[in-house]
Design a protein around this motif. Structure first.
Motif, PDB file in Angstrom:
ATOM      1  N   SER A  65       0.819  -1.179  -0.080  1.00 53.03           N
ATOM      2  CA  SER A  65       0.001   0.023  -0.188  1.00 53.03           C
ATOM      3  C   SER A  65       0.737   1.152  -0.186  1.00 53.03           C
ATOM      4  O   SER A  65       1.938   1.311   0.571  1.00 53.03           O
ATOM      5  CB  SER A  65      -0.924  -0.088   1.051  1.00 53.03           C
ATOM      6  OG  SER A  65      -0.321  -0.026   2.458  1.00 53.03           O
ATOM      7  N   SER A 115      -0.420   2.135  -4.891  1.00 54.59           N
ATOM      8  CA  SER A 115      -0.158   0.886  -4.382  1.00 54.59           C
ATOM      9  C   SER A 115       0.008  -0.175  -5.380  1.00 54.59           C
ATOM     10  O   SER A 115      -0.491  -0.111  -6.541  1.00 54.59           O
ATOM     11  CB  SER A 115      -1.445   0.554  -3.435  1.00 54.59           C
ATOM     12  OG  SER A 115      -1.716   1.414  -2.622  1.00 54.59           O
ATOM     13  N   TYR A 150      -9.634  -2.026  -0.586  1.00 54.63           N
ATOM     14  CA  TYR A 150      -9.163  -0.763  -0.044  1.00 54.63           C
ATOM     15  C   TYR A 150      -9.854  -0.357   1.436  1.00 54.63           C
ATOM     16  O   TYR A 150     -11.005  -0.537   1.349  1.00 54.63           O
ATOM     17  CB  TYR A 150      -9.254   0.430  -0.706  1.00 54.63           C
ATOM     18  CG  TYR A 150      -8.337   0.269  -2.069  1.00 54.63           C
ATOM     19  CD1 TYR A 150      -7.046   0.727  -1.929  1.00 54.63           C
ATOM     20  CD2 TYR A 150      -9.002  -0.334  -3.206  1.00 54.63           C
ATOM     21  CE1 TYR A 150      -6.396   0.681  -3.280  1.00 54.63           C
ATOM     22  CE2 TYR A 150      -8.076  -0.363  -4.571  1.00 54.63           C
ATOM     23  CZ  TYR A 150      -6.705   0.135  -4.412  1.00 54.63           C
ATOM     24  OH  TYR A 150      -6.069  -0.077  -5.553  1.00 54.63           O
ATOM     25  N   GLU A 203      -4.604   5.586   8.107  1.00 54.95           N
ATOM     26  CA  GLU A 203      -4.140   4.282   7.453  1.00 54.95           C
ATOM     27  C   GLU A 203      -4.992   3.643   6.295  1.00 54.95           C
ATOM     28  O   GLU A 203      -6.091   3.670   6.112  1.00 54.95           O
ATOM     29  CB  GLU A 203      -4.219   3.210   8.790  1.00 54.95           C
ATOM     30  CG  GLU A 203      -3.635   1.904   8.272  1.00 54.95           C
ATOM     31  CD  GLU A 203      -3.670   1.051   9.634  1.00 54.95           C
ATOM     32  OE1 GLU A 203      -2.573   1.006  10.384  1.00 54.95           O
ATOM     33  OE2 GLU A 203      -4.893   0.445   9.647  1.00 54.95           O
ATOM     34  N   GLU A 224      -5.325   0.094   4.541  1.00 53.44           N
ATOM     35  CA  GLU A 224      -4.977  -1.159   4.352  1.00 53.44           C
ATOM     36  C   GLU A 224      -5.684  -1.662   2.980  1.00 53.44           C
ATOM     37  O   GLU A 224      -6.708  -1.577   2.869  1.00 53.44           O
ATOM     38  CB  GLU A 224      -5.436  -1.817   5.602  1.00 53.44           C
ATOM     39  CG  GLU A 224      -5.231  -3.790   5.462  1.00 53.44           C
ATOM     40  CD  GLU A 224      -5.832  -4.151   6.680  1.00 53.44           C
ATOM     41  OE1 GLU A 224      -5.404  -5.201   7.075  1.00 53.44           O
ATOM     42  OE2 GLU A 224      -6.455  -3.557   7.546  1.00 53.44           O
ATOM     43  N   TYR A 235      -5.968  -5.294   0.233  1.00 51.70           N
ATOM     44  CA  TYR A 235      -5.916  -6.733   0.300  1.00 51.70           C
ATOM     45  C   TYR A 235      -5.907  -7.282  -1.304  1.00 51.70           C
ATOM     46  O   TYR A 235      -6.490  -6.584  -2.224  1.00 51.70           O
ATOM     47  CB  TYR A 235      -7.331  -7.441   0.948  1.00 51.70           C
ATOM     48  CG  TYR A 235      -7.488  -7.168   2.500  1.00 51.70           C
ATOM     49  CD1 TYR A 235      -6.801  -8.117   3.224  1.00 51.70           C
ATOM     50  CD2 TYR A 235      -7.829  -6.076   2.889  1.00 51.70           C
ATOM     51  CE1 TYR A 235      -7.120  -8.242   4.567  1.00 51.70           C
ATOM     52  CE2 TYR A 235      -7.910  -5.891   4.021  1.00 51.70           C
ATOM     53  CZ  TYR A 235      -7.612  -6.761   4.963  1.00 51.70           C
ATOM     54  OH  TYR A 235      -7.698  -6.709   6.457  1.00 51.70           O
ATOM     55  N   SER A 251      -2.588  -8.927   3.060  1.00 51.43           N
ATOM     56  CA  SER A 251      -2.896  -7.368   3.401  1.00 51.43           C
ATOM     57  C   SER A 251      -1.488  -6.811   3.475  1.00 51.43           C
ATOM     58  O   SER A 251      -0.510  -7.251   3.665  1.00 51.43           O
ATOM     59  CB  SER A 251      -3.742  -7.233   4.397  1.00 51.43           C
ATOM     60  OG  SER A 251      -3.113  -7.675   5.702  1.00 51.43           O
ATOM     61  N   HIS A 252      -1.594  -5.376   3.424  1.00 53.87           N
ATOM     62  CA  HIS A 252      -0.519  -4.410   3.668  1.00 53.87           C
ATOM     63  C   HIS A 252      -1.256  -3.162   4.412  1.00 53.87           C
ATOM     64  O   HIS A 252      -2.038  -2.892   3.493  1.00 53.87           O
ATOM     65  CB  HIS A 252       0.244  -4.278   2.448  1.00 53.87           C
ATOM     66  CG  HIS A 252       1.489  -3.411   2.570  1.00 53.87           C
ATOM     67  ND1 HIS A 252       1.811  -2.195   2.434  1.00 53.87           N
ATOM     68  CD2 HIS A 252       2.738  -3.959   3.489  1.00 53.87           C
ATOM     69  CE1 HIS A 252       3.034  -1.727   3.008  1.00 53.87           C
ATOM     70  NE2 HIS A 252       3.658  -2.736   3.472  1.00 53.87           N
ATOM     71  N   LYS A 253      -0.525  -2.501   5.328  1.00 56.77           N
ATOM     72  CA  LYS A 253      -0.989  -1.432   5.888  1.00 56.77           C
ATOM     73  C   LYS A 253       0.220  -0.216   5.572  1.00 56.77           C
ATOM     74  O   LYS A 253       1.327  -0.563   5.931  1.00 56.77           O
ATOM     75  CB  LYS A 253      -1.259  -1.541   7.510  1.00 56.77           C
ATOM     76  CG  LYS A 253      -2.575  -2.489   7.813  1.00 56.77           C
ATOM     77  CD  LYS A 253      -2.550  -2.470   9.089  1.00 56.77           C
ATOM     78  CE  LYS A 253      -3.563  -3.489   9.580  1.00 56.77           C
ATOM     79  NZ  LYS A 253      -3.993  -3.625  10.956  1.00 56.77           N
ATOM     80  N   THR A 254      -0.408   0.827   5.420  1.00 55.88           N
ATOM     81  CA  THR A 254       0.560   2.036   5.322  1.00 55.88           C
ATOM     82  C   THR A 254      -0.209   3.224   6.324  1.00 55.88           C
ATOM     83  O   THR A 254      -1.387   3.393   6.274  1.00 55.88           O
ATOM     84  CB  THR A 254       0.994   2.577   4.079  1.00 55.88           C
ATOM     85  OG1 THR A 254       1.380   1.551   3.219  1.00 55.88           O
ATOM     86  CG2 THR A 254       1.519   3.806   3.956  1.00 55.88           C
ATOM     87  N   ARG A 255       0.608   4.122   6.918  1.00 56.28           N
ATOM     88  CA  ARG A 255      -0.059   5.088   7.656  1.00 56.28           C
ATOM     89  C   ARG A 255       0.796   6.165   7.151  1.00 56.28           C
ATOM     90  O   ARG A 255       1.837   6.529   6.667  1.00 56.28           O
ATOM     91  CB  ARG A 255       0.429   4.941   9.385  1.00 56.28           C
ATOM     92  CG  ARG A 255      -0.218   3.932   9.971  1.00 56.28           C
ATOM     93  CD  ARG A 255      -0.214   3.834  11.431  1.00 56.28           C
ATOM     94  NE  ARG A 255      -1.055   2.807  11.880  1.00 56.28           N
ATOM     95  CZ  ARG A 255      -1.388   2.571  13.296  1.00 56.28           C
ATOM     96  NH1 ARG A 255      -0.287   3.040  13.955  1.00 56.28           N
ATOM     97  NH2 ARG A 255      -1.945   1.894  13.602  1.00 56.28           N
TER      98      ARG A 255
END
Length: 124
Positions: free
Chosen positions: A31, A51, A58, A98, A100, A102, A108-112
């Protein structure tokens, strides 16, 4: 499953007959949030369009932000499950958002991302 990214060849035996099955495991999604880090006003845009991967879902969320009184409107996303979303009802302060994502394999991947909201006059 323990398999890393790459292509794998498996042998399957049915009734003494050998069959080969080729399986490809792609890179996991990543992401990426793009926006300005300083917003002026009561709303702004977050964009997850850069991403990486075959992204199917999303999900935007607010991790932290300024304290709100009961009379304040809550910070809202106009499209929290879209690649791009507008955030409304912002007030002066620092926000942490944030994203997240898929992929079709449910990885999954998370970004802040931190945003500072400035240049609003607050009436007390």
């Amino acid at each position: 499953n323990g398999l890393g990214v790459g292509e794998y060849l498996f042998n399957l035996y049915l009734d003494d007959e050998k069959h080969q099955i080729k399986v490809a495991i792609p890179e996991a999604p990543k992401s990426v949030i793009t926006t300005d880090s300083i917003w002026k006003g009561t709303s702004g845009w977050l964009d997850g369009g850069h991403s990486e991967g075959d992204i199917k879902n999303y999900q935007w969320s607010l991790v932290s932000g300024p304290e709100s009184s009961e009379s304040d409107k809550k910070t809202e996303f106009d499209s929290p499950k879209s690649v791009r979303t507008r955030v409304d009802n912002l007030k002066n302060g620092v926000y942490m958002f944030e994203l997240e994502i898929y992929d079709k394999f449910y990885r999954s991947h998370k970004t802040r991302f931190q945003v500072s909201v400035v240049n609003q006059i607050e009436i007390v």
